[in-house]
Structures are given as structure tokens and as C-alpha cells.
Design a protein around this motif. Structure first.
Motif, short mmCIF file in Angstrom:
data_model
loop_
_atom_site.label_atom_id
_atom_site.label_comp_id
_atom_site.label_asym_id
_atom_site.label_seq_id
_atom_site.Cartn_x
_atom_site.Cartn_y
_atom_site.Cartn_z
N TYR A 67 34.90 -19.95 -30.08
CA TYR A 67 34.80 -19.77 -28.92
C TYR A 67 34.46 -18.38 -28.49
CZ TYR A 67 37.16 -24.47 -28.66
OH TYR A 67 37.18 -25.67 -28.73
N THR A 68 34.12 -17.97 -27.45
CA THR A 68 33.82 -16.78 -27.01
C THR A 68 35.12 -15.98 -26.27
OG1 THR A 68 31.32 -16.70 -27.06
CG2 THR A 68 32.18 -14.91 -25.98
N PHE A 69 35.79 -15.17 -26.65
CA PHE A 69 36.72 -14.40 -26.09
C PHE A 69 36.56 -13.28 -25.17
CE2 PHE A 69 40.46 -11.69 -25.54
CZ PHE A 69 41.57 -12.54 -24.96
N PRO A 70 36.68 -13.05 -23.95
CA PRO A 70 37.53 -13.81 -23.00
C PRO A 70 36.75 -15.02 -22.12
CG PRO A 70 37.09 -11.94 -22.05
CD PRO A 70 36.15 -11.83 -23.36
N ASP A 71 35.41 -15.23 -22.30
CA ASP A 71 34.67 -15.88 -21.43
C ASP A 71 35.16 -17.32 -21.51
OD1 ASP A 71 33.16 -13.91 -20.95
OD2 ASP A 71 31.52 -14.32 -22.17
N ASP A 72 35.56 -18.07 -22.72
CA ASP A 72 35.80 -19.45 -22.62
C ASP A 72 37.32 -19.63 -22.51
OD1 ASP A 72 33.38 -19.97 -23.34
OD2 ASP A 72 33.65 -20.01 -25.43
N PHE A 73 37.85 -18.63 -22.15
CA PHE A 73 39.57 -18.91 -22.14
C PHE A 73 40.14 -18.84 -20.63
CE2 PHE A 73 38.76 -18.33 -26.43
CZ PHE A 73 39.63 -19.21 -27.23
N GLU A 74 41.17 -19.32 -20.41
CA GLU A 74 42.02 -18.93 -19.04
C GLU A 74 43.39 -18.55 -19.23
OE1 GLU A 74 43.83 -23.07 -17.40
OE2 GLU A 74 41.65 -22.48 -16.94
N LYS A 75 43.88 -17.44 -18.93
CA LYS A 75 45.29 -16.85 -19.22
C LYS A 75 46.27 -17.91 -18.63
CE LYS A 75 47.84 -12.79 -19.29
NZ LYS A 75 47.83 -11.28 -18.63
N GLN A 76 47.40 -17.87 -19.50
CA GLN A 76 48.41 -18.91 -19.17
C GLN A 76 49.67 -18.07 -18.76
OE1 GLN A 76 48.44 -22.70 -19.63
NE2 GLN A 76 46.50 -21.80 -19.26
#
Length: 76
Positions: A67-76
Motif C-alpha cells: 500500500y502507499t502511505f499515507p494515500d491508502d490509509f485513514e488515521k484511527q
């Protein structure tokens, strides 16, 4: 104990959650740390491999994908 940010994405194969905990390691090259500090963004884009929990897969299979960080992620 230091606070660690948690980021979540969904597995592209089974939609199970996959988590990423970015940390700076002492073994990272100094040039990477210096380049990271010069950018305006808190995190530079990088490819990370994460393993999903497998909880939504019918066979409970875990998948390790890039995955590409931070594009593919959402902060929890």
C-alpha cells in the motif's frame, strides 16, 4: 510510553482491515530521516507491506499486500 499513531485500510482482496503503525527506527539511513524532515508534510509517501486480519475472508486467510502511505490509509 510514547503515543503511536494507528492507520487503517481495507484489504483489496477480502476487505478485512489492515493496520499500519509508522515508527522511526534507529537503523533507518540518516539521509532518509534528513529528507523526511525537509518536506512540508509530516509523512513522506512510501510503499509499505501490511497483512490484513483475515476476519472477513471465508477461509480466514490473511493477505500481505503493498500500500502507499499515507494515500491508502485513514488515521484511527
Amino acid at each position: 510510553m510514547a503515543h503511536t499513531d494507528t492507520y487503517k485500510t481495507d484489504c483489496r482482496q477480502c476487505s478485512s482491515p489492515a493496520y499500519y503503525y509508522p515508527v522511526e527506527l534507529l537503523i533507518e539511513p540518516r539521509t532518509y530521516t534528513t529528507a523526511k524532515a525537509k518536506t512540508k508534510n509530516k509523512h513522506t509517501k512510501k510503499t509499505v507491506s501490511c497483512t490484513c486480519t483475515g476476519e472477513k475472508d471465508p477461509k480466514n486467510t490473511k493477505h500481505t499486500l503493498d500500500y502507499t502511505f499515507p494515500d491508502d490509509f485513514e488515521k484511527q
